[in-house]
Design an enzyme around this catalytic site. Structure first.
Site, short mmCIF file in Angstrom:
data_model
loop_
_atom_site.label_atom_id
_atom_site.label_comp_id
_atom_site.label_asym_id
_atom_site.label_seq_id
_atom_site.Cartn_x
_atom_site.Cartn_y
_atom_site.Cartn_z
N ARG A 130 -8.61 4.11 -4.30
CA ARG A 130 -8.53 3.99 -2.84
C ARG A 130 -9.93 4.00 -2.22
O ARG A 130 -10.18 3.30 -1.23
CB ARG A 130 -7.66 5.12 -2.29
CG ARG A 130 -6.16 4.87 -2.61
CD ARG A 130 -5.36 6.15 -2.55
NE ARG A 130 -3.92 5.92 -2.67
CZ ARG A 130 -3.27 5.72 -3.83
NH1 ARG A 130 -3.92 5.68 -4.98
NH2 ARG A 130 -1.95 5.52 -3.83
N ARG B 144 5.37 -5.36 -15.94
CA ARG B 144 5.84 -4.31 -15.01
C ARG B 144 6.35 -4.93 -13.70
O ARG B 144 5.86 -5.95 -13.26
CB ARG B 144 4.70 -3.32 -14.74
CG ARG B 144 4.33 -2.54 -16.00
CD ARG B 144 3.17 -1.59 -15.77
NE ARG B 144 3.52 -0.52 -14.85
CZ ARG B 144 2.64 0.37 -14.41
NH1 ARG B 144 1.36 0.30 -14.79
NH2 ARG B 144 3.01 1.32 -13.58
N SER C 222 7.45 6.06 -4.16
CA SER C 222 6.32 5.48 -4.89
C SER C 222 5.12 5.34 -3.97
O SER C 222 5.18 4.65 -2.95
CB SER C 222 6.71 4.11 -5.45
OG SER C 222 5.55 3.34 -5.69
N GLN D 72 2.49 3.78 -4.70
CA GLN D 72 1.98 2.41 -4.79
C GLN D 72 2.69 1.52 -3.79
O GLN D 72 2.07 0.69 -3.12
CB GLN D 72 2.12 1.87 -6.21
CG GLN D 72 1.20 2.60 -7.19
CD GLN D 72 1.31 2.13 -8.61
OE1 GLN D 72 2.14 1.27 -8.93
NE2 GLN D 72 0.50 2.68 -9.49
N ASP E 87 3.24 11.45 -13.55
CA ASP E 87 2.31 11.04 -14.61
C ASP E 87 2.12 12.14 -15.66
O ASP E 87 1.52 11.90 -16.71
CB ASP E 87 0.95 10.67 -14.01
CG ASP E 87 1.02 9.39 -13.19
OD1 ASP E 87 1.98 8.61 -13.38
OD2 ASP E 87 0.13 9.17 -12.35
N LYS F 59 6.34 2.45 -16.49
CA LYS F 59 4.91 2.81 -16.41
C LYS F 59 4.14 1.95 -17.42
O LYS F 59 4.64 0.92 -17.87
CB LYS F 59 4.73 4.30 -16.67
CG LYS F 59 5.33 5.18 -15.57
CD LYS F 59 4.59 5.02 -14.26
CE LYS F 59 5.19 5.88 -13.17
NZ LYS F 59 4.61 5.58 -11.85
N ARG G 137 -1.89 7.88 -21.30
CA ARG G 137 -1.33 9.24 -21.22
C ARG G 137 -0.51 9.59 -22.46
O ARG G 137 -0.40 10.76 -22.83
CB ARG G 137 -0.51 9.41 -19.94
CG ARG G 137 -1.35 9.17 -18.70
CD ARG G 137 -0.79 9.81 -17.47
NE ARG G 137 -1.37 9.23 -16.27
CZ ARG G 137 -2.60 9.50 -15.78
NH1 ARG G 137 -3.37 10.36 -16.41
NH2 ARG G 137 -3.05 8.91 -14.69
C1 S3P Z 1 -0.19 6.03 -8.27
C2 S3P Z 1 1.12 6.24 -8.02
C3 S3P Z 1 2.12 6.51 -9.06
C4 S3P Z 1 1.47 6.95 -10.36
C5 S3P Z 1 0.32 6.07 -10.72
C6 S3P Z 1 -0.74 6.11 -9.64
C7 S3P Z 1 -1.10 5.74 -7.16
O1 S3P Z 1 2.87 5.36 -9.31
O2 S3P Z 1 2.41 6.96 -11.40
O3 S3P Z 1 -0.26 6.49 -11.94
O4 S3P Z 1 -2.33 5.84 -7.33
O5 S3P Z 1 -0.61 5.40 -6.07
P1 S3P Z 1 4.16 4.96 -8.42
O6 S3P Z 1 3.71 4.75 -7.04
O7 S3P Z 1 4.66 3.70 -9.03
O8 S3P Z 1 5.09 6.10 -8.58
#
Ligand code: S3P
Length: 449
Positions: A44, A141, A186, A188, A336, A363, A409
């Site tokens: 970010r 994915r 999520s 993301q 995670d 993942k 991981r």
């Molecule tokens: C992340 C959000 C998570 C996490 C990933 C990093 C992020 O994924 O598992 O390792 O930096 O926003 P999801 O948003 O798909 O849950």
């Protein structure tokens, strides 16, 4: 007590085997550990720095493969980013809406965060065309989780499998704001839509079923975006036509990386470790709560706030763990860490149940199947559930040939399991650790006594 023998062997095809030989008398872990910067915050900081006006200075950026993918993509979009080889990285932003059309495909490598967050920005850059891809794992994915809401905002995105798999092509558009009710918790997805909302006239809102990590919200505010948060409904609203200004960002240590040592220190008898400078943002501390439920001896020391994120040093002493059930709203706050929690559960008394974690299947690998298969090769009793695992603890593990399946991981979790397994464990494709934790093996060597 003899230390473990830890060797990294590079194969002809450049993949690495991590070999861990535990001495018959066992070992213990001691020391103070500094961990790499938080991966989510690192992505970010690079992205917001790139779309802000002026310069952003990032201290403590994770120098792993995933942030490198982000840096390469945003350099191709026009940002100037200093080399990622020091503790201070500088980003010269280009200002929101000013991406250049890259000469080539943007490659997000192994990083879901890079591709999904970037898609929100690309889709909202009118008049420009972009193509994005990733490695074998990322290309399998699901991207529908971000493509669908972006399409609702009138984004134009094409790709394989009805526009849901990378490589994807994006024709940037002036988007329209929406209120998106995400079916999954999520960060993301949430962040993708919020980033798309930055360059979109009007107010864009995301509501999620449970709170996911809130690093985007914290950092967007710090960079000057207008954001309102409704904690009652887990909703965030961003006001469009935003202007972001370069900032000084200090990245705390990654609690997801600390988790390996917290579990290692708990399960290896006679251990005591202090993990320094760990980010303890409450949207990420599910691992601490789960380990507390399991009876771990963990204390937070020197708690402080650094650049808008809570931070602490975390002390762990070994203890006999007991089983627990991990399910519901805690899952997004430790998603995670489930591979390493599965290792903890293997050494706990009783049967641990992990549910509501079907997300693990999409993942970097299918973390339910892969963790169950690999731990069972070492003699563990892990049964797959559609949305989690059932782990019967208390069986002695024996060294075996296991495989990371190129998932960082998974590789590191298996290395921690090997510390408490008799004999020798070989972890194939251990180089995957460099995605989030480039010095994992050297720290492992340092703490084994
Ligand atoms: C992340 C959000 C998570 C996490 C990933 C990093 C992020 O994924 O598992 O390792 O930096 O926003 P999801 O948003 O798909 O849950």
């Amino acid at each position: 007590m003899l230390a473990a023998i830890i060797t990294l062997q590079t194969q002809e095809n450049a993949s690495q085997n991590l070999i861990i030989q535990r001495p018959p008398s066992g070992l213990s872990l001691q020391g103070r550990i500094s961990i790499p910067g938080d991966k989510s915050i690192s992505h970010r900081a690079l992205m917001l720095g790139a779309i802000a006006e002026g310069e952003t200075e990032i201290q403590g950026l994770l120098l792993g493969e995933d942030p490198r993918s982000t840096a390469h993509c945003f350099q191709a979009l026009g940002a100037e980013i200093s080399e990622l080889n020091t503790q201070l990285v500088r980003v010269k932003g280009i200002g929101l809406g000013n991406f250049q059309e890259p000469m080539d495909v943007l490659n997000a490598g192994n990083s879901g965060t890079t591709i999904r967050l970037m898609l929100g920005l690309l889709a909202s850059h009118p008049g420009r065309f972009f193509t994005v891809t990733g490695d074998d794992s990322l290309r399998s994915r699901p991207m529908s989780r971000v493509v669908k809401p972006l399409q609702q905002m009138s984004a134009e995105i094409w790709g394989r499998n009805s526009n849901t798999l990378a490589p994807l092509a994006v024709q940037g558009q002036a988007l329209k704001p929406i209120h998106y009710h995400s079916p999954i918790a999520s960060a993301q997805v949430k962040s993708c839509i919020l980033l798309a909302g930055l360059n979109t006239e009007g107010k864009t809102t995301v509501t999620e079923p449970a709170l996911s990590r809130d690093h985007s919200e914290r950092m967007l505010k710090a960079f000057g975006a207008e954001l309102s948060i409704d904690p009652e409904t887990n909703s965030v609203t961003v006001t469009g036509n935003a202007k972001l200004y370069g900032q000084k960002v200090v990245v705390p240590g990654d609690i997801s990386s600390a988790a390996f040592w917290l579990v290692a220190g708990s399960i290896v008898p006679g251990s005591e470790l202090v993990v320094e400078n760990v980010g303890v943002n409450p949207t990420r501390t599910g691992i601490l709560e789960a380990l507390a439920m399991m009876g771990a001896d963990i204390q937070l020391e020197n708690q402080r706030e650094v650049a808008g994120e809570p931070v602490a040093d975390v002390r762990v002493r070994s203890s006999q763990l007991k089983s627990c059930t991990i399910a519901g709203d805690i899952i997004p706050r430790l998603i995670d860490e489930i591979p390493i929690l599965a290792v903890a559960a293997t050494f706990a008394q009783g049967t641990t149940i992990i549910r509501d974690a079907a997300e693990l299947r999409v993942k970097e690998s299918d973390r339910i199947t892969v963790m169950a298969q690999q731990l069972n090769k070492m003699g563990a009793k892990v049964t797959e559930l559609p949305d989690g695992m059932e782990i019967v603890g208390g069986t002695a593990l024996v060294g075996a040939e296991v495989d990371s399946h190129t998932d960082h991981r998974i590789g590191m979790s298996l290395a921690i399991a090997a510390l408490n397994a008799s004999g020798t464990t070989t972890i194939h494709r251990a180089e995957a650790a460099a995605i989030s934790y480039p010095n994992f093996t050297s720290t492992l060597k340092e703490v084994c006594r």
